[in-house]
Write an enzyme that holds these catalytic residues in place. Sequence first.
Site, PDB file in Angstrom:
ATOM      1  CG  ASP A  65      -1.935   1.039   1.262  1.00  0.00           C
ATOM      2  OD1 ASP A  65      -2.805   1.002   0.385  1.00  0.00           O
ATOM      3  OD2 ASP A  65      -1.893   1.916   2.156  1.00  0.00           O
ATOM      4  CD  GLU A  89      -2.029   2.386  -3.675  1.00  0.00           C
ATOM      5  OE1 GLU A  89      -3.110   2.912  -3.919  1.00  0.00           O
ATOM      6  OE2 GLU A  89      -1.508   2.438  -2.542  1.00  0.00           O
TER       7      GLU A  89
HETATM    8  C1  GLC Z   1      -4.216   2.956  -0.803  1.00  0.00           C
HETATM    9  C2  GLC Z   1      -5.454   2.115  -0.695  1.00  0.00           C
HETATM   10  C3  GLC Z   1      -6.583   3.006  -0.299  1.00  0.00           C
HETATM   11  C4  GLC Z   1      -6.258   3.607   1.052  1.00  0.00           C
HETATM   12  C5  GLC Z   1      -4.920   4.329   1.022  1.00  0.00           C
HETATM   13  C6  GLC Z   1      -4.431   4.645   2.395  1.00  0.00           C
HETATM   14  O1  GLC Z   1      -4.314   3.918  -1.788  1.00  0.00           O
HETATM   15  O2  GLC Z   1      -5.685   1.433  -1.895  1.00  0.00           O
HETATM   16  O3  GLC Z   1      -7.798   2.324  -0.258  1.00  0.00           O
HETATM   17  O4  GLC Z   1      -7.253   4.515   1.396  1.00  0.00           O
HETATM   18  O5  GLC Z   1      -3.934   3.533   0.429  1.00  0.00           O
HETATM   19  O6  GLC Z   1      -3.973   3.504   3.054  1.00  0.00           O
END
Ligand code: GLC
Length: 517
Positions: free
Chosen positions: A203, A254
Site C-alpha cells: 500500500d 501501489e
Molecule cells: C491505498 C489504498 C486506499 C487507502 C490508502 C491509504 O491507496 O488502496 O484504499 O485509502 O492507500 O492507506
Amino acid sequence: MARAPWWRDAVVYEIYVRSFADCDGDGVGDLPGIRERLRHLADLGVDAIWLTPFYPSPQADHGYDVADYRGVEPLFGTLTDFDELLRHAHELGLRMIIDIVPNHTSSQHAWFRLALVARPGSRERARYYFRPGRGRSGDRPPNNWTSHFGGPAWTRVPDGEWYLHLFDAGQPDLDWTNPEVGDEFESVLRFWLDRGVDGFRVDVANGLAKAEGLPDTRRGTPLPFTDQPAVHDVYRRWRRVLDSYAGDRMAVAEAWSDDAELRARYTRPDELHQAFNFHFQVADWSAAAFRRVIEDGLTTTSMIGAAPTWVLSSHDQPRHVSRYGGGEVGLARARAATLLMLALPGSGYLYQGEELGLPQVDVAPEHRQDPTWARSGSTDAGRDGSRVPIPWSGSAAPYGFGPGSAATWLPQPDDWAPLTVAAQTGLAGSTLEYYRAALALRHEHLAGLDEPLEWLPSPPGTLAFGRGRLVCTTNFTARPRRVTVEGRPLISSGAPVEGSTAVVRLPPTTTVWWVRR
Ligand code: GLC
C-alpha cells in the site's frame, strides 16, 4: 528451461474483505465468508487472490488503518480463520497475497498510543513525524502538505506538537528513517510468509520516504512525499526477505507515479516484482488512448525486464462499466476492455464484482462511509460506490451476502437480482459466463507464453495485436469495422463476428480473440 514464476502472468482477483461474503450474518464480509465462496473463484479460473487489509483496525479507512500487523480484526474472524482460508485456497490451487500497509499505522496502534502519552523529542514520538507548528504560538501546521483525503496533512496533539498523516487523521505516517520501523516490518513480513502467504500488495509503496526537512510542496516541483530515492532501500531489503523463502513469493507496489521512469524503479531486479499500471486503469475509451498506455506499460517494464501488470477496476476507482459511460454501452465497453486486457503480456488484476458486470453505485449521502466524504467537506463522494457488497443469489437485498437478512454495511441497489452469481451462472451471454470462458481460453492459449505483443495493421478506431497463435482485435467505435484476420474466432465480448475467413466485420464496441491458422 525453468518455468517462469507464477506471478509473471497470473490473473489476480482483488477481494475487498468487508464486501465479498459474510459468514456470521452481521452485514460485513469476513474471512470464513471468503472461504465458503472460494469455489466461485476457482470456477471463475483466476490464479490468485489478493485480500485487502483484515488486521485489527478501528476501520477509519476500512482496514487501511492497521492497529496490529500480526492479527485479524474480530469483525473479520480469527488467525485460525486466516490459516484455514489460506490452506483451503492452496488446496484449490489459488495463490494468496495480502495487503501490507507500511506508510502509516492506525492511531490505535500501540506505537502511536505510546507516542501520544510520551513527551516531544522522545523515542516513542520518533517512530512517527511529530513536529512543532509554525507561527509564534505554533498553531500553524509544520508545512503546507494536504491529506489525500482532503484537509491538512497534520493534526495537533494537546501538548502543542503536530503529527503527519498523508491520509486520515487516524492514519499517522511512520518515519522510515528510524531503523526500528524497518526492523518491525521485516518481522511482520516474516510473520505472514511463515504462515504461507504467496506475497504482498504494498500500500502507498511510493510514499514511505519523505524529503529531508519536510519542505513545503511547490507548484512545478516534485512532491516531497513521493518517489524519494530512500524508499528503494526499503524494497531492496524486502526483496532479500522474499527471496529467502521457497516458492516464488512476490510483492506488487501501489505507486501512483506519473513518470514512467520513476515507476519502473520499484520493479528493478533487486526490488519489488510488479507495480500497478494505473494509467491503463484510467485511460479513456479510445483506440489511441489504449494503444498509448499499452505501449507505455510495455516499454516501462521491458527497460528492466519486469512483468507488466494491467488493471481496470479496484476499490479505489469507479468500476469500469460506469467509467466507460454506464448502461449497455458501458457494459459492452467494459467487457471489450477486459478481453483486451486478458490478451496482454504480463498479469491482470480483477476486482471483485467485475465478473458480474456490476456498475458503480450512487451511495446516498447518509450511508457514505469513506473518510474522503467527510474530510473533503462533503464535496467528494469518495469510493463507497465501488465497495458495495457482492450479490450472490436471491431477488432482494442482501442477495445472499450473508446467511440472514441483515442489512449490508453499504446498502445494495434494488435492481441487482439479475446480476447475482446465481442468476448469471449457466446463463448464456451473461457477464459471469463470459469471464469464465475468457479466463479458460487465456489459460489454454496464453499461459506461460513468453511472446511479446506484435501490433498488426487495423483500421482507425480499432486495435489488433498478436501473441503466439492468438490475435486480439478491438473495435472501439460504435459502428462495425472490417478487419483482416487469418484465423478462427475463439470468443467475442459482444455479438458474434460475421464475414468470410479473411475479411470480417468486427461488431461495434467489441473485442474478439482469434486463433491463427
Ligand atoms: C491505498 C489504498 C486506499 C487507502 C490508502 C491509504 O491507496 O488502496 O484504499 O485509502 O492507500 O492507506
